[in-house]
Design a protein around this motif. Sequence first.
Motif, PDB file in Angstrom:
ATOM      1  N   ALA A  95       0.849  -0.513  -0.142  1.00 46.06           N
ATOM      2  CA  ALA A  95       0.082   0.305   0.276  1.00 46.06           C
ATOM      3  C   ALA A  95       0.747   1.163   0.052  1.00 46.06           C
ATOM      4  N   GLN A 105      -8.514   2.290  -6.196  1.00 45.86           N
ATOM      5  CA  GLN A 105      -7.518   2.005  -4.881  1.00 45.86           C
ATOM      6  C   GLN A 105      -8.096   1.744  -3.678  1.00 45.86           C
ATOM      7  N   ARG A 106      -9.584   2.246  -3.510  1.00 49.12           N
ATOM      8  CA  ARG A 106     -10.189   2.746  -2.838  1.00 49.12           C
ATOM      9  C   ARG A 106     -11.227   1.646  -2.575  1.00 49.12           C
ATOM     10  N   ARG A 155      -9.556  -1.560  -1.302  1.00 48.81           N
ATOM     11  CA  ARG A 155      -9.812  -1.264   0.091  1.00 48.81           C
ATOM     12  C   ARG A 155     -10.376  -1.744   0.779  1.00 48.81           C
ATOM     13  N   VAL A 184      -6.827  -6.621   0.539  1.00 47.07           N
ATOM     14  CA  VAL A 184      -6.785  -5.956  -1.265  1.00 47.07           C
ATOM     15  C   VAL A 184      -6.155  -6.994  -1.335  1.00 47.07           C
TER      16      VAL A 184
END
Length: 104
Positions: free
Chosen positions: A24, A66-67, A70, A75
């Motif tokens: 990350a 990405q959000r 997550r 992930v």
Amino acid sequence: MSIALQSVLFLTLISASFSAQSSAHASEQREHRQQSRVAQGVANGELTRRETVRLWHGQRLVDAKQRRARADGVVTARERIWIHQEQNQQSRRIARQKHDDQRR
């Protein structure tokens, strides 16, 4: 369960946690570098206003992916690959736009 087995399991969990965090962190560093490249292109006139807007929009789309990845707290490897491919594509867009000989 023996103490040795417990220790091994504990160390395995710790290392998995660090690798996820480092992944990350690497993704965030890469995003920051790409944003810096766009800002540099704006500052030295390599990017037009329209190109800049498109690149910022593309970066927001990568951020949204990405959000989403997550959101559930994990992930997966497939999501990591997906994000990495999107970042590669965005990096290529930045390079193309910065070197297409259009000036502000």
